[in-house]
Design a protein around this motif. Structure first.
Motif, PDB file in Angstrom:
ATOM      1  N   UNK A   1      32.404  62.193  23.167  1.00 46.00           N
ATOM      2  CA  UNK A   1      31.586  62.532  24.328  1.00 46.00           C
ATOM      3  C   UNK A   1      32.229  62.039  25.632  1.00 46.00           C
ATOM      4  N   UNK A   2      31.627  62.459  26.751  1.00 43.87           N
ATOM      5  CA  UNK A   2      32.072  61.958  28.049  1.00 43.87           C
ATOM      6  C   UNK A   2      31.911  60.443  28.100  1.00 43.87           C
ATOM      7  N   UNK A   3      30.734  59.994  27.704  1.00 49.15           N
ATOM      8  CA  UNK A   3      30.477  58.552  27.613  1.00 49.15           C
ATOM      9  C   UNK A   3      30.768  58.125  26.183  1.00 49.15           C
ATOM     10  N   UNK A   4      31.209  56.938  25.996  1.00 44.26           N
ATOM     11  CA  UNK A   4      31.843  56.543  24.733  1.00 44.26           C
ATOM     12  C   UNK A   4      30.836  56.324  23.614  1.00 44.26           C
ATOM     13  N   UNK A   5      29.574  55.941  24.000  1.00 43.71           N
ATOM     14  CA  UNK A   5      28.499  55.799  23.009  1.00 43.71           C
ATOM     15  C   UNK A   5      28.839  54.800  21.905  1.00 43.71           C
ATOM     16  N   UNK A   6      29.612  53.781  22.229  1.00 41.93           N
ATOM     17  CA  UNK A   6      29.875  52.723  21.253  1.00 41.93           C
ATOM     18  C   UNK A   6      28.689  51.765  21.216  1.00 41.93           C
ATOM     19  N   UNK A   7      28.469  51.169  20.048  1.00 42.04           N
ATOM     20  CA  UNK A   7      27.411  50.159  19.933  1.00 42.04           C
ATOM     21  C   UNK A   7      27.880  48.876  20.606  1.00 42.04           C
ATOM     22  N   UNK A   8      27.223  48.441  21.683  1.00 40.77           N
ATOM     23  CA  UNK A   8      27.739  47.290  22.445  1.00 40.77           C
ATOM     24  C   UNK A   8      27.696  45.968  21.693  1.00 40.77           C
ATOM     25  N   UNK A   9      26.789  45.867  20.694  1.00 42.06           N
ATOM     26  CA  UNK A   9      26.626  44.607  19.965  1.00 42.06           C
ATOM     27  C   UNK A   9      27.556  44.512  18.755  1.00 42.06           C
ATOM     28  N   UNK A  10      28.366  45.542  18.534  1.00 41.70           N
ATOM     29  CA  UNK A  10      29.288  45.561  17.396  1.00 41.70           C
ATOM     30  C   UNK A  10      30.719  45.471  17.894  1.00 41.70           C
ATOM     31  N   UNK A  11      31.568  44.838  17.090  1.00 41.55           N
ATOM     32  CA  UNK A  11      32.987  44.819  17.413  1.00 41.55           C
ATOM     33  C   UNK A  11      33.566  46.221  17.243  1.00 41.55           C
ATOM     34  N   UNK A  12      34.793  46.374  17.706  1.00 46.84           N
ATOM     35  CA  UNK A  12      35.494  47.651  17.559  1.00 46.84           C
ATOM     36  C   UNK A  12      35.543  48.065  16.084  1.00 46.84           C
ATOM     37  N   UNK A  13      35.918  47.148  15.215  1.00 47.22           N
ATOM     38  CA  UNK A  13      35.989  47.456  13.777  1.00 47.22           C
ATOM     39  C   UNK A  13      34.634  47.877  13.235  1.00 47.22           C
ATOM     40  N   UNK A  14      33.596  47.128  13.611  1.00 48.04           N
ATOM     41  CA  UNK A  14      32.263  47.436  13.100  1.00 48.04           C
ATOM     42  C   UNK A  14      31.793  48.811  13.580  1.00 48.04           C
ATOM     43  N   UNK A  15      32.136  49.166  14.827  1.00 45.75           N
ATOM     44  CA  UNK A  15      31.791  50.492  15.338  1.00 45.75           C
ATOM     45  C   UNK A  15      32.416  51.591  14.490  1.00 45.75           C
ATOM     46  N   UNK A  16      33.657  51.379  14.076  1.00 42.97           N
ATOM     47  CA  UNK A  16      34.381  52.426  13.356  1.00 42.97           C
ATOM     48  C   UNK A  16      33.896  52.572  11.920  1.00 42.97           C
TER      49      UNK A  16
ATOM     50  N   UNK B   1      34.693  66.860  27.636  1.00 46.20           N
ATOM     51  CA  UNK B   1      35.221  66.223  28.841  1.00 46.20           C
ATOM     52  C   UNK B   1      35.511  64.737  28.595  1.00 46.20           C
ATOM     53  N   UNK B   2      36.382  64.441  27.650  1.00 53.83           N
ATOM     54  CA  UNK B   2      36.586  63.059  27.218  1.00 53.83           C
ATOM     55  C   UNK B   2      37.214  62.154  28.265  1.00 53.83           C
ATOM     56  N   UNK B   3      37.746  62.709  29.340  1.00 52.76           N
ATOM     57  CA  UNK B   3      38.378  61.859  30.355  1.00 52.76           C
ATOM     58  C   UNK B   3      37.601  61.829  31.665  1.00 52.76           C
ATOM     59  N   UNK B   4      36.468  62.521  31.733  1.00 51.92           N
ATOM     60  CA  UNK B   4      35.785  62.653  33.024  1.00 51.92           C
ATOM     61  C   UNK B   4      35.183  61.339  33.518  1.00 51.92           C
ATOM     62  N   UNK B   5      34.906  60.399  32.624  1.00 49.34           N
ATOM     63  CA  UNK B   5      34.305  59.132  33.028  1.00 49.34           C
ATOM     64  C   UNK B   5      35.344  58.018  33.196  1.00 49.34           C
ATOM     65  N   UNK B   6      36.625  58.368  33.125  1.00 43.67           N
ATOM     66  CA  UNK B   6      37.682  57.364  33.124  1.00 43.67           C
ATOM     67  C   UNK B   6      38.320  57.210  34.494  1.00 43.67           C
ATOM     68  N   UNK B   7      38.845  56.009  34.731  1.00 40.61           N
ATOM     69  CA  UNK B   7      39.678  55.804  35.907  1.00 40.61           C
ATOM     70  C   UNK B   7      40.972  56.600  35.749  1.00 40.61           C
ATOM     71  N   UNK B   8      41.533  57.078  36.852  1.00 43.37           N
ATOM     72  CA  UNK B   8      42.733  57.920  36.763  1.00 43.37           C
ATOM     73  C   UNK B   8      43.870  57.302  35.957  1.00 43.37           C
ATOM     74  N   UNK B   9      44.025  55.981  36.030  1.00 44.11           N
ATOM     75  CA  UNK B   9      45.158  55.348  35.342  1.00 44.11           C
ATOM     76  C   UNK B   9      44.977  55.296  33.826  1.00 44.11           C
ATOM     77  N   UNK B  10      43.759  55.512  33.335  1.00 40.03           N
ATOM     78  CA  UNK B  10      43.534  55.464  31.889  1.00 40.03           C
ATOM     79  C   UNK B  10      43.405  56.854  31.260  1.00 40.03           C
ATOM     80  N   UNK B  11      43.386  57.896  32.087  1.00 38.29           N
ATOM     81  CA  UNK B  11      43.251  59.259  31.569  1.00 38.29           C
ATOM     82  C   UNK B  11      44.412  59.604  30.649  1.00 38.29           C
ATOM     83  N   UNK B  12      45.619  59.246  31.077  1.00 32.55           N
ATOM     84  CA  UNK B  12      46.815  59.627  30.332  1.00 32.55           C
ATOM     85  C   UNK B  12      46.848  59.083  28.920  1.00 32.55           C
ATOM     86  N   UNK B  13      46.356  57.865  28.715  1.00 29.92           N
ATOM     87  CA  UNK B  13      46.426  57.266  27.377  1.00 29.92           C
ATOM     88  C   UNK B  13      45.509  58.000  26.402  1.00 29.92           C
ATOM     89  N   UNK B  14      44.372  58.502  26.893  1.00 29.62           N
ATOM     90  CA  UNK B  14      43.472  59.269  26.033  1.00 29.62           C
ATOM     91  C   UNK B  14      44.053  60.649  25.747  1.00 29.62           C
TER      92      UNK B  14
END
Length: 259
Positions: free
Chosen positions: A102-117, A181-194
């Motif tokens: 999604x445009x917004x990442x919708x990750x669970x804020x209370x979970x680590x990266x691993x736990x989210x995945x 629109x996976x890059x629409x919420x990102x700062x310009x410098x981070x668009x390229x990595x996605x």
């Protein structure tokens, strides 16, 4: 190789969608073949996001049909040929085949990266936790975030969070990936990595439908560019044709504004 009917992963036929009196999709038909990258472009409000949300059954349709790997999404066909709403269990099962970012990442804020995945593979697919963790670590390495496994979303940049969201979607081993629109919420410098991660997925043969305003990505990565205007598909073709010699006047007008 020329695509065949057997290669069709997503098949939309005469899809209609309205919100009250406002008709958003006015009979959109589109086939997406295995391994194909289809990029949807068009002005804001043209129906791009609504269309891919309909593919994944995040929005119900009022007319037409959508099939994934030949199976109806959201409906079943009665003996008389009429479509009726499918059971929620069947809808959930078919939705697993389609990953969505999604445009917004919708990750669970209370979970680590691993736990989210690992959350969905463990809870939805019943994958053993150890196996899910192993896959999650491989996916984090794939999106170049192996060192962020124990971080929380708030500790990551927007681009890093979006790459975690991509890894989370891939953990379900989808047949196709939808990107809204996976890059629409990102700062310009981070668009390229996605976009680089998405480009690599395309090179690996992932079937992808991408809504984006990143015209450079569309030119470079898309097999086919589809133009929507006021809920109708007005043009489609290879990037060189759509960008270099658009046929529809609305396409020419849109591209003159964004290029």
């Amino acid at each position: 190789m020329i695509p065949t009917a057997k290669d069709v992963v997503i098949q939309a036929r005469d899809v209609h969608k309205a919100f009250g009196e406002l008709e958003i999709l006015k009979g959109v038909s589109l086939d997406v073949h295995k391994g194909e990258v289809v990029v949807l472009i068009g002005a804001s409000g043209s129906g791009k996001t609504t269309f891919i949300r309909c593919i994944n059954l995040l929005e119900d349709i009022q007319g037409g049909s959508i099939r994934v790997n030949g199976e109806l999404m959201g409906y079943r066909e009665r003996a008389d040929g009429k479509l009726v709403r499918d059971s929620e269990s069947n809808i959930a099962r078919r939705r697993r085949d389609i990953g969505m970012v999604f445009q917004r990442f919708n990750l669970f804020p209370h979970m680590t990266v691993l736990e989210n995945i690992i959350e969905a593979p463990v809870q939805v697919l019943g994958v053993p936790r150890g196996e899910a963790l192993e896959l999650a670590r491989r996916l984090l390495a794939r999106v170049r975030l192996a060192d962020k496994a124990e971080h929380y979303p708030a500790q990551l940049s927007g681009g890093q969070q979006q790459r975690v969201a991509i890894a989370r979607a891939l953990a379900m081993k989808p047949q196709a990936m939808l990107f809204d629109e996976p890059t629409s919420a990102l700062d310009p410098e981070t668009v390229g990595e996605v976009l680089q991660v998405m480009k690599e997925l395309a090179e690996e043969g992932m079937t992808m439908v991408v809504v984006t305003h990143e015209m450079g990505f569309a030119r470079e990565v898309a097999d086919r560019v589809v133009v929507l205007h006021q809920g109708e598909l007005i043009e489609e073709g290879p990037p060189a044709q759509v960008f270099g010699n658009p046929h529809h006047p609305r396409t020419r007008e849109f591209l003159s504004r964004v290029l």
